[in-house]
Design a protein around this motif. Sequence first.
Motif, PDB file in Angstrom:
ATOM      1  N   THR A 125       0.542  -1.588   0.402  1.00  0.00           N
ATOM      2  CA  THR A 125       0.019  -0.204   0.157  1.00  0.00           C
ATOM      3  C   THR A 125       1.033   1.232  -0.314  1.00  0.00           C
ATOM      4  O   THR A 125       0.270   2.268  -0.313  1.00  0.00           O
ATOM      5  N   SER A 126       2.134   1.252   0.409  1.00  0.00           N
ATOM      6  CA  SER A 126       2.898   2.241   1.023  1.00  0.00           C
ATOM      7  C   SER A 126       3.350   2.728  -0.708  1.00  0.00           C
ATOM      8  O   SER A 126       4.185   4.053  -0.755  1.00  0.00           O
TER       9      SER A 126
ATOM     10  N   ALA D  35      -5.730  -2.355  -0.752  1.00  0.00           N
ATOM     11  CA  ALA D  35      -5.043  -3.603  -0.198  1.00  0.00           C
ATOM     12  C   ALA D  35      -6.095  -4.461  -0.222  1.00  0.00           C
ATOM     13  O   ALA D  35      -6.936  -4.961  -0.882  1.00  0.00           O
ATOM     14  N   LYS D  56       0.449   3.410   7.053  1.00  0.00           N
ATOM     15  CA  LYS D  56      -1.521   3.615   6.883  1.00  0.00           C
ATOM     16  C   LYS D  56      -2.308   4.631   7.841  1.00  0.00           C
ATOM     17  O   LYS D  56      -1.893   4.896   9.100  1.00  0.00           O
ATOM     18  N   GLN D  60      -7.235   3.642   7.764  1.00  0.00           N
ATOM     19  CA  GLN D  60      -7.059   2.360   6.753  1.00  0.00           C
ATOM     20  C   GLN D  60      -7.470   0.979   7.745  1.00  0.00           C
ATOM     21  O   GLN D  60      -7.359   0.500   7.032  1.00  0.00           O
ATOM     22  N   CYS D  61      -6.443   1.493   8.783  1.00  0.00           N
ATOM     23  CA  CYS D  61      -5.901   0.558   9.788  1.00  0.00           C
ATOM     24  C   CYS D  61      -7.190   0.294  10.218  1.00  0.00           C
ATOM     25  O   CYS D  61      -8.303  -1.634  10.379  1.00  0.00           O
TER      26      CYS D  61
END
Lengths: 248, 248, 248, 248, 248, 248, 248, 248
Positions: A125-126, D35, D56, D60-61
């Motif tokens: 994702t990063s 993701a 993140k 997102q988490c």
Amino acid sequence: MDIRELLEGVKEGRIPVEKAVLALKTAPFTDLGFAKTDNHRAIRQGCTEVIYGAGKTAEQCSAIASSLIGNGAECVMVTRCDAEKASSIKTPLDSQYHGDARILVIGKPPSPREGSRVAVVTAGTSDIPVAEEAAVTAETLGSKVIRIYDVGVSGLHRLLSKTDELMTANAVVVVAGMEGALPSVVGGLVDVPVIAVPTSVGYGASFEGVTALLSMMNSCSSDVSVVNIDNGFGAGYIAGLIDRRTTR
Amino acid sequence: MDIRELLEGVKEGRIPVEKAVLALKTAPFTDLGFAKTDNHRAIRQGCTEVIYGAGKTAEQCSAIASSLIGNGAECVMVTRCDAEKASSIKTPLDSQYHGDARILVIGKPPSPREGSRVAVVTAGTSDIPVAEEAAVTAETLGSKVIRIYDVGVSGLHRLLSKTDELMTANAVVVVAGMEGALPSVVGGLVDVPVIAVPTSVGYGASFEGVTALLSMMNSCSSDVSVVNIDNGFGAGYIAGLIDRRTTR
Amino acid sequence: MDIRELLEGVKEGRIPVEKAVLALKTAPFTDLGFAKTDNHRAIRQGCTEVIYGAGKTAEQCSAIASSLIGNGAECVMVTRCDAEKASSIKTPLDSQYHGDARILVIGKPPSPREGSRVAVVTAGTSDIPVAEEAAVTAETLGSKVIRIYDVGVSGLHRLLSKTDELMTANAVVVVAGMEGALPSVVGGLVDVPVIAVPTSVGYGASFEGVTALLSMMNSCSSDVSVVNIDNGFGAGYIAGLIDRRTTR
Amino acid sequence: MDIRELLEGVKEGRIPVEKAVLALKTAPFTDLGFAKTDNHRAIRQGCTEVIYGAGKTAEQCSAIASSLIGNGAECVMVTRCDAEKASSIKTPLDSQYHGDARILVIGKPPSPREGSRVAVVTAGTSDIPVAEEAAVTAETLGSKVIRIYDVGVSGLHRLLSKTDELMTANAVVVVAGMEGALPSVVGGLVDVPVIAVPTSVGYGASFEGVTALLSMMNSCSSDVSVVNIDNGFGAGYIAGLIDRRTTR
Amino acid sequence: MDIRELLEGVKEGRIPVEKAVLALKTAPFTDLGFAKTDNHRAIRQGCTEVIYGAGKTAEQCSAIASSLIGNGAECVMVTRCDAEKASSIKTPLDSQYHGDARILVIGKPPSPREGSRVAVVTAGTSDIPVAEEAAVTAETLGSKVIRIYDVGVSGLHRLLSKTDELMTANAVVVVAGMEGALPSVVGGLVDVPVIAVPTSVGYGASFEGVTALLSMMNSCSSDVSVVNIDNGFGAGYIAGLIDRRTTR
Amino acid sequence: MDIRELLEGVKEGRIPVEKAVLALKTAPFTDLGFAKTDNHRAIRQGCTEVIYGAGKTAEQCSAIASSLIGNGAECVMVTRCDAEKASSIKTPLDSQYHGDARILVIGKPPSPREGSRVAVVTAGTSDIPVAEEAAVTAETLGSKVIRIYDVGVSGLHRLLSKTDELMTANAVVVVAGMEGALPSVVGGLVDVPVIAVPTSVGYGASFEGVTALLSMMNSCSSDVSVVNIDNGFGAGYIAGLIDRRTTR
Amino acid sequence: MDIRELLEGVKEGRIPVEKAVLALKTAPFTDLGFAKTDNHRAIRQGCTEVIYGAGKTAEQCSAIASSLIGNGAECVMVTRCDAEKASSIKTPLDSQYHGDARILVIGKPPSPREGSRVAVVTAGTSDIPVAEEAAVTAETLGSKVIRIYDVGVSGLHRLLSKTDELMTANAVVVVAGMEGALPSVVGGLVDVPVIAVPTSVGYGASFEGVTALLSMMNSCSSDVSVVNIDNGFGAGYIAGLIDRRTTR
Amino acid sequence: MDIRELLEGVKEGRIPVEKAVLALKTAPFTDLGFAKTDNHRAIRQGCTEVIYGAGKTAEQCSAIASSLIGNGAECVMVTRCDAEKASSIKTPLDSQYHGDARILVIGKPPSPREGSRVAVVTAGTSDIPVAEEAAVTAETLGSKVIRIYDVGVSGLHRLLSKTDELMTANAVVVVAGMEGALPSVVGGLVDVPVIAVPTSVGYGASFEGVTALLSMMNSCSSDVSVVNIDNGFGAGYIAGLIDRRTTR
């Protein structure tokens, strides 16, 4: 190329020697003092003009863009351009800002060529911002881009489910940080050039992308070449060049 | 691809489940014990097979070549193969040894495709063996290769006299050691992908090619990507892939 | 442990103070002058003794082996031992030399424990000697070893066909040079510790295994830890320790 | 594993070919766009799910955690998660934040297994946060953790007083910065795997942990393997895996 | 020092100005063309003269030794001198060759001073040659040397049994390769300066001694300073200087 | 320069366009296949021609030398040329071989210019070959060279006695290995450019000259610039250029 | 040492076995949870206690200082302690803060010993803070310190004017950044140990002190040993140890 | 020089011995405590005085400038001086601040010498501040400076149009970041010394200028020497020295 034409003109007396000397030396760029804009590159290299925005002020970017457009460019990209700078650049044409990619596109980019297909793949994702820089660059050069994100090698089934999409691309950009293993795996699946982009994602012994870069340089897949860390622009540009030659 | 066909066979009862499981798992390679030869790569990647000769005995190379040819390959290259090993490899087909490139070509390579044109450029005389590895590789993949050697940046007129040849290529391989400056200069002259190969030519702070590699990674020309030090094969392979897509 | 027993003896007058002081200080090793052999390690660490053969003469290896066996060891390994040195070492017990692994095993190694299962995997053919060092080490410690060689990431199907074998191991050793990507892929497939061994296989920017080492340190799979370049012994030893705890 | 079952279903006509193809390709993850969450890992690797929180957003988490829990996960860790982000993550289950370790645990971690015992050791006070990351990770995987902190090699008696605790562990994590000498000393005292974690504690020629990493790679104790700088999570995860196999 | 005396002579007319100028400039060395031997060092630094033998021919060593002895030196060491070169050096005084240390001692070294005591410690057997270079150097400077070899940190009891000998030394030289952990441990046991010598013993990520050097630079013991890789001479020299000041 | 003349000729019809195009492109070098000799450099840079001998055969050196001399060169140097190769090179003019410098001078070098004065200084005896390469190069370019050898900083009086000679030079070359400190000291004594040459003399952490190179790059004297490790030729060439401009 | 006494007590029945076991294991430190303070070091190493302040809170420093003083220490230094932290540390004894050195001294340091003399030398003005750390440390250990600042090698006369002061010291600390040449020059002038401290002063290729460190490791003066970058404390501590042995 | 005069005075009794000793030792600098200003450098090196402003306070700069001017300096430069510090420095003479170059010039710089000509060249726009540091330095030393900016190698025609200006300079400073290729190209065009300055311009594998530095060290042009990263001052100073010798 123009040399012959120029010399014919000199021979026929249409072009004075003095002027020919000058033309040979000064024509291809405009000197702005702090920069020399390259007016012939569009002719010589046949593509959209690019301004590397890092370390240039909004004023400098505006001046260079104006000079290029004034000399006939239809589309100019400003890369490494944060939102604030983008909003300060004065553009003679309409423009669109791509936040993830940090690219300002001034003027109208070409429509995708028929048959065009560039895949942009990330390990995590990063890595997405670097991938977007590649994707927007290729799109601005007239390529259709397929985005395949977060398919790193520790969960192979994610990548394998995308095999079909990968295998129909004309060129593949693979963006990965940490151990940089994804380009080797992708390179083993496709039969087109893979341009690998190491990213500075990671910590400790990732050394800001150096480990990924070295890993990619040593790829056991023969079709992988590498650009600088976080250089999404370069990878998108090269993929665009390959795609263009394939589709013309 | 075959998955669907296999599954249809399973559904129709033509293919037993056990056999399908096995096929899915074991088909694509032949296990020689010390190596697993990849029988599907020619299908998957559409090109001549390659054996990386370094660290393999002549016997191992012979066995792998036989296995590949027995499974249908028409042309097999053995790279990083010195003259002595080349003469000890037993080949079921006629072969030709390229001494400078250290490549043994077994079987008949394809004729150059129409419109094919790959340029291979070196900075100095000492870079020629790596350049030859690239050139022979591209030729074995069906490319026509233009060699432009000893045109390093300290005598620019040598390079500039070759501009026409450079500008008509579909892909350019640039081979340079020491400061590795040549790819940036060539990249500014052409509008096709430049694959840069750093060489271990140099001494002192050239660090066996690392300086050239780093220099090339930082090229100010956007169309330059890089392969490993002395990796003429990889560069020739990628240039061949690009050239093939351009000419098909 | 013995401290308490010793102190009890001192208290009861059975052991003189002087002797206890001496025992506490000198008991655990035999001083051969050039080396101090560790007689207690078998007790303390419960395993076969190991002599690191590199930089020791055959005479020194013979003397240390004799000392260890004289103090009760039943099996002694000499690692990094070439064929010539192996043939010059005088051994009080029968011995077997493993050429690929460069290990001399003196005495009788234990039979494999029930349920024992260590997988040793390599990316390429050239990684096999290091893998054999790991395999023979684990076998000498009583593990059953499954060898899976030449399954590098550029041809994923080779690895995927071995998934079952991988998933039933108690510990996995993965040996790879060049970009060192294989441990990440294997680590994503299994749920046991993966011990990664970088090898010095490669050239140019592989830096004699440093690139593989760094790549492995940055593995995106959480179950990967790393030992030194070409350290097959260490990886086999650790895999053996894990396997032993699992099976006891 | 499921392949066979799927194929049986196809054979018996219960499962249409199209659906099987889809199942084979898409089942194991949920695509959230940014993701691809791995729904099979708990099955494949048998453990709590982990979200790497660095880079993140809290949103997102939250989304990933919800997806995992919605697919059946009972406990999810978010690592590299500072206090502020932890307080912003929305969790469908109760959660606990471990400040030193920077880990948010969502849901209920398992109770320690019987016989479980992982030792986590540090050289200095400054290494404690990394050690806590390892300790909390192992605990969340069901291990009982013994913490032994500030026992660096310049004051050996501190370490020696803890020998008993060290020698009864199933696996030992050793966390050290500066010269990274502690794992070698601990490795000589125990007969279980030692997972060494270099930390970025130090200055000057410690190079942010690189010196400790290199030192640990060269450990003269055979039972030491190494993870990335400051990677307490990885070390705790591996120690947990070993402990689990030992105690099941 | 002599400056004043010289100036007094000039003032009193005993010494002509020209001669004084010359004396100030040329006195302290003899110019042999390829080398300028330092005749005043014995006076200025009060110790035996040393010739660094590496890269000098036997003839050059002979000439320098003769020049030094002709100017009053009583004892001259030639370091980094292999057996063959040692046997070719012509010496005006009796000499003794130390094979392990690769040092030729010409003339008679002083007897050990009363109270003198330098400990030289090694981690392993392979470190002994470097240790001997340190030991012979210190002995030639008049120190009594205690040798404590093969007491590396993976078997602490070996080192701990020698604590008494370590704690009575005036200076300690610690020689170690691989992870270079021993100086930190020794430094925590003694209250005198520890001079650490990294050795090139090791492989892979030991980088020919660089890892040991870095490790030692980061010692958590405050009394450790470091000399160059394999520089046993320097360490023995410094230990000798400290010992001499302590005992005079 | 010639461009104007050429264009005048074209205008006046004396020079055909085709020929002018050709002249502009091909005149300045002779293509020997493996090398392109630069016939204009003597005109453009006004000095003796140089052949870098490393990696060229005696035959190649002979051919290039003949080509250069045939095009008017009066003096040609072959650098990095060992004695054996030197004796195999066929030269159309008399030649002289300088063994220490490993330079073959073909033809007659110019006599020293009036007022010419280049100082070449070394720290130690082992640095002399690199210094000789610098000295012979400068002499072949018409400079008078003063050699000051073995005046390293650990015995300052040796250097200080040569201050007068240093202070009258037009340029100073300083050659040093190990810690590379000498250029800073010399740079503080003189008021002319100092060209520093790091040498690969040293061991351990000298890293084959890298330490000396880095040290020199960081010189606290403002008049120091640096060339590559062991690059005596480059330093002598630059010193010669400065000396020539000073004396013309 | 105490072992014997303890064992005598056990023999005579005065000390129970249990208690002796405990004593052997736990006596030498106090466990504060986050730290284990070393109560025996003053006895074992005979000097003032030191708390490394970096990465410890004022509260932790206070607690450790109290524990040490409560166990008998008369003087405690807190190093790497900025002014703000220093003012927050609660001390049971009077304290003095040294701003340049960033050291807080709690309690009364000893008066300088008779004959004591440590020289602390810097190359530049920017090196002074590191030098002060060394100077204050040595003073706190009972040494008299002579400060000689800003005498770098580009202006040799500044250093030469201080030769007398240098030559009468018992130990010399030399602090330098950039090219780190000063220790070699000083080492050639004196006959006592020189402890070199590289500093992070410089820019570009000084690499935050690495160049100075490497330069010092390769010193051509035999009496130079090196500590970590900016480690003024270590250098002052070692110089203090040497000075103490010289003067007792 | 003065030595002889001093000694004559001593001989004739005009100068007491004590005073001569003192003069020899202390004359050439003024000790300000934190710095020792070099009063003789203007005499010894014949140029304007320079204060390196980085890491010095405005007060320290003021004090040093006053001391130098009080001892006769007519012009003093303060380098690495930001605008804020420049405005705080108290100067006894008129001063001028150069913002781009970050240089404060105190007093009146000399007029350009007749025939003086130094070219300062940059590859890109971002390299201009370093180039200005070089340019202002050379101007302050009495040189006339020609600025040629933004002529990097990816657009060769920009550089080629400036060939005439380059070829008439007495010395050329070339400033470049990224791959640092420009000095090699310029070096091939001119016959005067080229001083190359790597800049920290770039990202990723440019390593803050290290790649450019290494590239320049390996230049294939013989007339290139290199200074530290971003060291425009040093390059301008050396170019000024060469220009001065050429024009006097």
